[in-house]
Motif scaffolding. Structure first.
Motif, mmCIF file in Angstrom:
data_model
loop_
_atom_site.group_PDB
_atom_site.id
_atom_site.type_symbol
_atom_site.label_atom_id
_atom_site.label_comp_id
_atom_site.label_asym_id
_atom_site.label_seq_id
_atom_site.Cartn_x
_atom_site.Cartn_y
_atom_site.Cartn_z
ATOM 1 N N ILE A 110 -3.406 -6.693 6.986
ATOM 2 C CA ILE A 110 -2.188 -6.022 6.540
ATOM 3 C C ILE A 110 -2.452 -5.026 5.419
ATOM 4 C CG2 ILE A 110 -1.497 -7.887 4.954
ATOM 5 C CD1 ILE A 110 1.453 -7.323 6.126
ATOM 6 N N ASP A 111 -1.781 -3.889 5.506
ATOM 7 C CA ASP A 111 -1.857 -2.827 4.510
ATOM 8 C C ASP A 111 -1.072 -3.254 3.265
ATOM 9 O OD1 ASP A 111 -2.084 -0.070 3.546
ATOM 10 O OD2 ASP A 111 0.046 0.100 4.063
ATOM 11 N N LEU A 112 -1.363 -2.639 2.124
ATOM 12 C CA LEU A 112 -0.636 -2.990 0.891
ATOM 13 C C LEU A 112 0.488 -1.994 0.567
ATOM 14 C CD1 LEU A 112 -0.221 -4.645 -1.700
ATOM 15 C CD2 LEU A 112 -2.038 -3.308 -2.759
ATOM 16 N N ASP A 113 0.101 -0.750 0.273
ATOM 17 C CA ASP A 113 1.073 0.211 -0.257
ATOM 18 C C ASP A 113 2.105 0.638 0.781
ATOM 19 O OD1 ASP A 113 0.281 0.737 -3.061
ATOM 20 O OD2 ASP A 113 -1.629 1.177 -2.092
ATOM 21 N N ASN A 114 3.344 0.464 0.427
ATOM 22 C CA ASN A 114 4.483 0.826 1.270
ATOM 23 C C ASN A 114 4.667 -0.057 2.498
ATOM 24 O OD1 ASN A 114 6.230 2.603 0.173
ATOM 25 N ND2 ASN A 114 5.084 4.432 0.776
ATOM 26 N N THR A 115 3.738 -1.001 2.689
ATOM 27 C CA THR A 115 3.929 -2.004 3.745
ATOM 28 C C THR A 115 4.466 -3.274 3.081
ATOM 29 O OG1 THR A 115 2.179 -1.112 5.129
ATOM 30 C CG2 THR A 115 2.765 -3.425 5.476
ATOM 31 N N LEU A 116 3.805 -3.684 1.985
ATOM 32 C CA LEU A 116 4.217 -4.890 1.266
ATOM 33 C C LEU A 116 5.009 -4.554 0.006
ATOM 34 C CD1 LEU A 116 0.906 -6.902 1.714
ATOM 35 C CD2 LEU A 116 3.101 -7.404 2.801
ATOM 36 N N GLY B 19 0.951 -2.163 9.343
ATOM 37 C CA GLY B 19 0.958 -1.132 8.312
ATOM 38 C C GLY B 19 2.069 -0.128 8.510
ATOM 39 N N ASP B 20 2.257 0.741 7.503
ATOM 40 C CA ASP B 20 3.362 1.711 7.556
ATOM 41 C C ASP B 20 2.907 3.097 7.975
ATOM 42 O OD1 ASP B 20 2.052 1.929 4.899
ATOM 43 O OD2 ASP B 20 3.520 3.534 4.625
ATOM 44 N N GLN B 21 1.593 3.295 8.153
ATOM 45 C CA GLN B 21 1.136 4.656 8.435
ATOM 46 C C GLN B 21 0.481 4.807 9.793
ATOM 47 O OE1 GLN B 21 -0.492 7.424 5.814
ATOM 48 N NE2 GLN B 21 0.025 6.260 3.980
ATOM 49 N N LEU B 22 0.949 5.804 10.526
ATOM 50 C CA LEU B 22 0.407 6.071 11.855
ATOM 51 C C LEU B 22 -1.046 6.526 11.778
ATOM 52 C CD1 LEU B 22 3.428 8.112 13.247
ATOM 53 C CD2 LEU B 22 2.817 5.765 13.819
ATOM 54 N N THR C 12 -3.408 6.063 9.522
ATOM 55 C CA THR C 12 -4.447 5.166 9.001
ATOM 56 C C THR C 12 -4.382 3.807 9.717
ATOM 57 O OG1 THR C 12 -2.956 4.538 7.203
ATOM 58 C CG2 THR C 12 -4.580 6.232 6.736
ATOM 59 N N ASP C 13 -3.270 3.090 9.515
ATOM 60 C CA ASP C 13 -3.159 1.724 10.040
ATOM 61 C C ASP C 13 -3.104 1.683 11.568
ATOM 62 O OD1 ASP C 13 -2.801 0.741 7.317
ATOM 63 O OD2 ASP C 13 -0.832 1.679 7.436
ATOM 64 N N ILE C 14 -2.208 2.467 12.145
ATOM 65 C CA ILE C 14 -1.982 2.365 13.590
ATOM 66 C C ILE C 14 -3.117 3.020 14.380
ATOM 67 C CG2 ILE C 14 -0.379 2.846 15.486
ATOM 68 C CD1 ILE C 14 0.548 0.748 13.297
HETATM 69 MG MG LIG Z 1 0.527 2.095 3.467
#
Ligand SMILES: [Mg+2]
Length: 176
Positions: free
Chosen positions: A32-38, A116-119, A121-123
Motif C-alpha cells: 500500500i502507498d502512503l501519501d494521499n492513499t492513507l 494506491g491513489d496514483q495511476l 506510479t501505483d497502478i
Molecule cells: Mg500516493
C-alpha cells in the motif's frame, strides 16, 4: 496501452475496500502507498480510523507492506508506531520495490494487491508486474502535484473504467 493504467478495482477510500472480496480473490498480502492513499501531505501519523483498519486487516490474516516514493523519515514516522513494514524511496513505477515487498511477505504476485491513489506510479507499476491493483481516490487533492499529463491520462483511464463498470459507484453516489 490504456489498459496498463486501468485498475482491477476502484474505491472512494481504503475503508471502502471489501475485505471479504479480497479474501475471495485469494489475496493474502497488501502493498500500500502512503501519501494521499492513507494520509494527506499535511499529516504524519495514522488516524484512529486507520489504526482500526490496520488492526482489522491483521486480524483477518493479511500481511501489509507500505511502499512509498517518499523519504525514509516520512514513511518511518507513519509506519513504525503501527509496526508495519515499509519500503521508502521506492521509485515507483520503476525498480523492483513491489517484487521486493511481495518477497518480504513471502507472497506470490497473484496473491498480492497493490493499493494506491496514483495511476502513473501505483497502478501502472502494479499492473505491469501482474499484481491485483486497487485505485482509491486521493485523500487530499493537490492541483500542484498533478501534471497536465496526469490529468490527460486520468480522463482517458476514467473513461475506460466507466466502460468496464468500475465507475458505477460514483454515478450512484451523485444521484443519491
Ligand atoms: Mg500516493
Amino acid at each position: 496501452m490504456i489498459d496498463r493504467f486501468v485498475p482491477n478495482q476502484y474505491f472512494p477510500s481504503v475503508f471502502d475496500i471489501s475485505i471479504t472480496q479480497l479474501k475471495e480473490k485469494g489475496i493474502t498480502s497488501i502493498i500500500i502507498d502512503l501519501d494521499n492513499t492513507l494520509i494527506g501531505w499535511d499529516m504524519d501519523e495514522a488516524t484512529a480510523e486507520l489504526k482500526n483498519w490496520f488492526d482489522l486487516l491483521h486480524k483477518e490474516g493479511f500481511s501489509i507492506t507500505i511502499v512509498s516514493n517518499n523519504s525514509r523519515h516520512r514513511v518511518r514516522t507513519f509506519a513504525d508506531p503501527l509496526g508495519i513494514s515499509y519500503i521508502a524511496r521506492a521509485k515507483k513505477p520503476l525498480g523492483g520495490s513491489f517484487e521486493k515487498a511481495a518477497s518480504l511477505m513471502d507472497a506470490a504476485t497473484e496473491d498480492t494487491a497493490v493499493i494506491g491513489d496514483q495511476l502513473l506510479t501505483d497502478i501502472l507499476g502494479g499492473n505491469r508486474r501482474g499484481f491485483h491493483t486497487i485505485l482509491v481516490a486521493p485523500v487530499k487533492q493537490s492541483d500542484g502535484a498533478a501534471t497536465k499529463f496526469n490529468r490527460f491520462m486520468e480522463r482517458k483511464v476514467f473513461k475506460a473504467m466507466k466502460r468496464k463498470g468500475l465507475m458505477e459507484w460514483k454515478e450512484n453516489e451523485k444521484t443519491k
